[in-house]
Structures are given as structure tokens and as C-alpha cells.
Design a protein around this motif. Structure first.
Motif, PDB file in Angstrom:
ATOM      1  N   VAL A 168      49.629  29.847 -38.452  1.00 21.41           N
ATOM      2  CA  VAL A 168      48.549  29.660 -39.435  1.00 21.41           C
ATOM      3  C   VAL A 168      48.215  28.160 -39.501  1.00 21.41           C
ATOM      4  N   PRO A 169      47.458  27.661 -38.528  1.00 21.58           N
ATOM      5  CA  PRO A 169      47.289  26.206 -38.391  1.00 21.58           C
ATOM      6  C   PRO A 169      46.706  25.530 -39.630  1.00 21.58           C
ATOM      7  N   PHE A 170      45.880  26.213 -40.398  1.00 17.78           N
ATOM      8  CA  PHE A 170      45.235  25.546 -41.535  1.00 17.78           C
ATOM      9  C   PHE A 170      46.165  25.397 -42.736  1.00 17.78           C
ATOM     10  N   MET A 171      47.316  26.067 -42.713  1.00 19.50           N
ATOM     11  CA  MET A 171      48.166  26.043 -43.910  1.00 19.50           C
ATOM     12  C   MET A 171      48.930  24.725 -43.989  1.00 19.50           C
ATOM     13  N   ASP A 172      49.013  24.190 -45.186  1.00 20.35           N
ATOM     14  CA  ASP A 172      49.715  22.922 -45.379  1.00 20.35           C
ATOM     15  C   ASP A 172      51.220  23.191 -45.444  1.00 20.35           C
ATOM     16  N   THR A 173      51.902  22.880 -44.357  1.00 22.37           N
ATOM     17  CA  THR A 173      53.354  23.125 -44.318  1.00 22.37           C
ATOM     18  C   THR A 173      54.134  21.811 -44.475  1.00 22.37           C
ATOM     19  N   SER A 174      53.438  20.776 -44.947  1.00 28.58           N
ATOM     20  CA  SER A 174      54.122  19.485 -45.107  1.00 28.58           C
ATOM     21  C   SER A 174      55.068  19.534 -46.320  1.00 28.58           C
ATOM     22  N   GLU A 175      55.921  18.523 -46.409  1.00 27.13           N
ATOM     23  CA  GLU A 175      56.879  18.497 -47.514  1.00 27.13           C
ATOM     24  C   GLU A 175      56.285  17.903 -48.782  1.00 27.13           C
ATOM     25  N   SER A 176      55.030  17.446 -48.683  1.00 26.64           N
ATOM     26  CA  SER A 176      54.466  16.733 -49.834  1.00 26.64           C
ATOM     27  C   SER A 176      53.727  17.651 -50.815  1.00 26.64           C
ATOM     28  N   THR A 177      53.728  18.971 -50.564  1.00 28.25           N
ATOM     29  CA  THR A 177      53.017  19.859 -51.495  1.00 28.25           C
ATOM     30  C   THR A 177      53.885  20.126 -52.730  1.00 28.25           C
ATOM     31  N   ARG A 178      53.244  20.709 -53.758  1.00 23.11           N
ATOM     32  CA  ARG A 178      53.979  20.977 -54.993  1.00 23.11           C
ATOM     33  C   ARG A 178      55.117  21.980 -54.754  1.00 23.11           C
ATOM     34  N   TYR A 179      54.831  22.994 -53.929  1.00 24.13           N
ATOM     35  CA  TYR A 179      55.862  23.986 -53.594  1.00 24.13           C
ATOM     36  C   TYR A 179      56.031  24.011 -52.079  1.00 24.13           C
ATOM     37  N   PRO A 180      56.759  23.076 -51.491  1.00 23.15           N
ATOM     38  CA  PRO A 180      56.875  23.030 -50.024  1.00 23.15           C
ATOM     39  C   PRO A 180      57.388  24.358 -49.453  1.00 23.15           C
ATOM     40  N   ILE A 181      56.891  24.691 -48.279  1.00 20.01           N
ATOM     41  CA  ILE A 181      57.304  25.944 -47.635  1.00 20.01           C
ATOM     42  C   ILE A 181      58.564  25.663 -46.820  1.00 20.01           C
ATOM     43  N   LEU A 182      59.652  26.353 -47.157  1.00 19.33           N
ATOM     44  CA  LEU A 182      60.928  26.102 -46.473  1.00 19.33           C
ATOM     45  C   LEU A 182      61.099  26.998 -45.249  1.00 19.33           C
ATOM     46  N   GLY A 183      60.404  28.099 -45.237  1.00 18.56           N
ATOM     47  CA  GLY A 183      60.532  29.054 -44.132  1.00 18.56           C
ATOM     48  C   GLY A 183      59.786  30.319 -44.501  1.00 18.56           C
ATOM     49  N   ALA A 184      59.896  31.330 -43.637  1.00 26.88           N
ATOM     50  CA  ALA A 184      59.219  32.605 -43.929  1.00 26.88           C
ATOM     51  C   ALA A 184      59.919  33.728 -43.190  1.00 26.88           C
ATOM     52  N   LEU A 185      59.813  34.924 -43.767  1.00 27.62           N
ATOM     53  CA  LEU A 185      60.222  36.126 -43.046  1.00 27.62           C
ATOM     54  C   LEU A 185      59.008  36.550 -42.218  1.00 27.62           C
ATOM     55  N   TYR A 186      59.162  36.550 -40.900  1.00 27.84           N
ATOM     56  CA  TYR A 186      58.045  36.905 -40.013  1.00 27.84           C
ATOM     57  C   TYR A 186      58.292  38.307 -39.462  1.00 27.84           C
ATOM     58  N   HIS A 187      57.287  39.157 -39.623  1.00 23.00           N
ATOM     59  CA  HIS A 187      57.420  40.585 -39.284  1.00 23.00           C
ATOM     60  C   HIS A 187      56.205  40.963 -38.418  1.00 23.00           C
ATOM     61  N   PRO A 188      56.302  40.786 -37.102  1.00 26.78           N
ATOM     62  CA  PRO A 188      55.128  41.005 -36.237  1.00 26.78           C
ATOM     63  C   PRO A 188      54.472  42.383 -36.325  1.00 26.78           C
ATOM     64  N   PRO A 189      55.201  43.501 -36.538  1.00 30.62           N
ATOM     65  CA  PRO A 189      54.500  44.802 -36.581  1.00 30.62           C
ATOM     66  C   PRO A 189      53.665  45.013 -37.849  1.00 30.62           C
ATOM     67  N   GLY A 190      53.852  44.175 -38.853  1.00 35.04           N
ATOM     68  CA  GLY A 190      53.088  44.350 -40.098  1.00 35.04           C
ATOM     69  C   GLY A 190      51.607  44.052 -39.870  1.00 35.04           C
TER      70      GLY A 190
END
Ligand code: PYC
Length: 428
Positions: A169-191
Motif C-alpha cells: 500500500v504505497p500511499f500509506m504513511d508507515t513512518s514512525e512519526s505518525t500519531r499511531y505508528p504501524i508496527l506490523g500487520a497480519l497479512y492474509h492474501p486469500p482475503g
């Protein structure tokens, strides 16, 4: 495949719809035949299904297709799909938390994968991947837990880090400077996502072609029970006798079960959703953030479909509220600030029948012949095919299929709950 409607277990039949019809009715001057017909209501049926959503129609279809039971009526107080089936956000996935949930929803994904071919109806299932974001250590831990249970059950799920999320998801801000930084994700390709009304129409057409009667605008007002056995239903169009009645409603499941004298540990709350104007395709996976209370997907038409949390009070209201829109917009913009000028077109609500453990209630009840397929909370649409298949098997064979033994009503008195809240995409 185009000219076969269904060939499940030898009960297949010729479709009234074929490639030839596409030319005849699409280009020629013929009138398309009705996808399902109106029938006179009979005085009795072998099975009455209350609720003409994906669950009720799927039970009817699999009864006919898998077991040759066709003297079946599906009753809906409105039009088919006008309840939860037409109001959900059409997300399909099997990345649950409990082994029972994972196995059950995986069977549904498998049935959805072949549904378009089986029903000869394009249900537009798009397996574009499903990402559940973690913004805290505790939610990352739950993602790892889910990933491990998923893998043990043979489901494609893994925890990925911010860089891999950024690649998806290239447009998503995954930097550490956001209010709620994204630490990771559960990725489920068949969904992915599906076209919910197409699923309803596909099952309705297939069930109708196999002999099932669909009675719309027919409200059940009472259920007749005699000597501990169900005897039939009363409706606003008259009474119908039947030895088997199946409650496949959402929102009204407690009211229908009450009519048979069966108590359900269910409370009903609205879940709101909204859709934007269409924009250029930019979002492939479905994105869920429990911390920010949002989920979003982009349809094939380019609209963004959003949802947030279940309303924090029981209600039968199906209207959108300004509070919801305001909160939703705030949370979406935390995650995707670039959407600030996209306009919301519509919002609505569906009713969620919540059980104490967030798992459904499926199977027999203390009233002989009265079955339930209810309590779906926020998980109902994705379970339609497997619920239909297993409930049909139970009714036809009188044996509870292994996949649903954990979901029986008696589990609440045994204390054998199947805690599935940790797999919710929706805040509660
Ligand atoms: O369980 O994926 C889900 C879901 C999304 C919206 C409501 N439920």
C-alpha cells in the motif's frame, strides 16, 4: 459450465440461462426471464426458512442441490437481501483466532472461490489480500497468535513489517512519526471483497431453478409448536405447516426464536458503514485498523467502502448518524490524510446480533424441528456459503456436521465458549 446450473452430488439440472441466452436476450429482442419467480404460497412445505438473506437462500440452495430437498419456502418480510446481506461491507476472509473459527471460515472462502462457476452467476469475488494493522505491542502479539493458528490450519496468513506493508500500500504513511505508528500487520492474501447483492441473487436464482419457493414481503408473525415439536409458521399472508423451520434472520433473530419459545443469548446493535464517490483505483488490499476503529476497501467501481465500530448501544435503528461520520472521517484521515477531499456519498447501518463469545449459534434447539443459524455479529456475510452447506447437511441427515459442533446453543450452559472477539475487524 455456462449451461449447467449446478452439478453438486448429482442433483444438478439444466440452467435456463446460457451463452445462447446472452445473445438472445442481450442483443436480440427477447425479454430476459425472471431470475426467480413468484409462487402461490402452499399450505405446507417440508422446510420453511425464515430470512431471505445470503444464509437463508444458501440453506435453501444446498438443501436442494446437495440433498434433493426441494419442497422448501424462503420467507422474507422485505425483499431478499434487504437485511444484513445488503448492508455489510462484503469482506471475505478466514484469518480468525480460534481453530474452530479458522476451519469454518476457510470452508466458506473455498465455497466462495467456486461460487460464480457453480451458480453460473458472476459474484465478483476479488481476492486482493487483507491487512490487519497493529499499532501497539499487544495487538502485534494478537496478530502473531492469529498467524500461528492460521498456519496450523493451513491458512495463508503471516505477520509482515512496515516495509512490506508499504510495498503493498504505497500511499500509506508507515513512518514512525505518525500519531499511531504501524508496527506490523497480519497479512492474509486469500482475503478480499465480493459483490454482496450478486451473491444473494445468484443463490436465489439457483434455488428457484431447483424448485424452492421464495416469498418476499411475507412477515412471520408466529411459530406454531405442539408437544415440543415445531408445526409451522403464521405469516401476514396466512399460516403454513412445516415439520422443519429454520431461523436465518439477522437483527430479528431473538424475536423469531422467541416465537418458538427459544431464548437466545443475543443483543442487537447497529453497525454503520459509508461509501465515497468513485476515485481512481489506488488501494488493492482490504485494510483494517482495530486501534483506529476503521476498515476500508476499494470496490471495482472505485468507491471507498468504510466501516468503523458497532454503535455502543442496543438498537434496531438502520439509519446513519452524524456522530459516526465525524468519528469515521477523523480516524480515516489519521491513516490516509490524502483522502481529505474525497466526498462521502451514502451511509447506512445493518443490525448485528452479538453473542457473548462473538461466535454464531448454529444447529438444533430444545424445540424439535426448529433450527437456528443466527448470532453472526459482524461476521455474517462471509459465512453464508458454509452456513448454508452445514445447516442443509444437518437438516437432511439429522447429524451435526463436525464444522459446526462447537457453535451449538447448548455451549452457553456448558461454558464451552468459542472466543472470537480477537479476530474482529470492527471495534466493539
Ligand atoms: O469481520 O471482516 C470482518 C468485518 C468487516 C466489517 C464487519 N466485519
Amino acid at each position: 459450465m455456462l449451461s449447467r446450473l449446478s452439478s453438486r452430488n448429482g442433483h444438478g439440472m439444466r440452467a435456463r440461462y446460457s451463452a445462447f441466452n446472452l445473445v438472445r436476450y442481450g442483443i436480440g429482442s427477447g425479454e430476459w426471464p425472471r431470475a426467480w419467480r413468484d409462487h402461490e404460497m402452499k399450505a405446507s412445505y417440508d422446510v420453511i426458512i425464515v430470512g431471505g438473506g445470503v444464509h437463508g437462500l444458501a440453506v435453501a440452495y444446498y438443501l436442494a442441490a446437495d440433498h434433493g430437498i426441494t419442497n422448501v419456502a424462503v420467507l422474507d418480510k422485505g425483499y431478499i437481501g434487504s437485511g444484513g446481506s445488503g448492508r455489510n461491507t462484503a469482506i471475505i476472509r478466514s484469518n480468525y483466532l480460534t481453530p474452530e473459527g479458522v476451519r469454518f471460515y476457510d470452508r466458506s472462502v473455498k465455497l466462495y472461490e467456486r461460487l460464480a462457476g457453480e451458480l453460473n452467476f458472476n459474484v465478483m469475488f476479488s481476492q486482493r489480500g487483507h491487512l490487519t494493522l497493529a499499532h501497539s505491542d499487544s495487538s502485534l502479539r494478537t496478530m502473531h497468535w492469529r498467524a500461528e493458528v492460521n498456519k496450523l490450519e493451513g491458512i495463508d496468513s503471516e505477520v509482515i513489517g512496515p516495509q512490506e506493508i508499504k510495498a503493498l500500500v504505497p500511499f500509506m504513511d508507515t513512518s514512525e512519526s505518525t500519531r499511531y505508528p504501524i508496527l506490523g500487520a497480519l497479512y492474509h492474501p486469500p482475503g478480499g471483497i465480493i459483490r454482496h447483492d450478486a451473491v444473494v441473487w445468484g443463490y436465489a436464482r439457483a434455488a428457484d431453478a431447483l424448485g424452492v419457493h421464495i416469498h418476499q414481503n411475507t412477515e412471520v408473525t408466529g411459530i406454531d409448536v405442539s408437544g415440543g415439536r415445531v408445526a409451522g409458521v403464521r405469516t401476514d399472508r396466512g399460516s403454513i405447516a412445516a415439520p422443519v423451520v429454520v431461523n436465518c434472520t439477522a437483527g430479528w433473530s431473538t424475536l423469531i426464536s422467541d416465537m418458538a419459545g427459544v431464548d437466545m443469548p443475543v443483543t442487537t446493535s447497529p453497525l454503520q458503514a459509508a461509501v465515497t464517490e468513485p476515485v481512481r483505483p489506488f488501494l488493492r488490499p482490504v485494510i483494517v485498523s482495530g486501534t483506529l476503529h476503521i476498515y476500508v476497501s476499494q470496490t471495482d467501481r472505485g468507491e471507498l467502502v468504510f466501516g468503523a465500530s458497532v454503535d455502543p448501544f442496543p438498537s434496531y435503528s438502520m439509519r446513519g448518524s452524524l456522530e459516526f461520520t465525524e468519528e469515521l472521517a477523523g480516524h480515516i484521515l489519521e491513516l490516509m490524510p490524502s483522502l481529505s477531499s474525497v466526498r462521502v456519498l451514502r451511509q447506512w447501518a445493518g443490525l448485528c446480533d452479538m453473542t457473548p463469545d462473538y461466535s454464531p449459534i448454529m444447529g438444533v434447539t430444545p424445540v424439535e424441528g426448529f433450527y437456528v443459524d443466527v448470532g453472526w455479529g459482524t461476521y455474517g456475510f462471509k459465512a453464508g456459503p458454509v452456513a448454508g452447506e452445514t445447516m442443509a447437511q444437518l437438516i437432511a441427515t439429522q447429524k451435526t456436521p463436525e464444522l459446526i459442533t462447537a457453535f451449538g446453543l447448548e455451549r452457553f450452559s456448558r461454558g464451552a465458549l468459542v472466543g472470537e472477539k480477537g479476530a474482529a475487524s470492527v471495534g466493539h
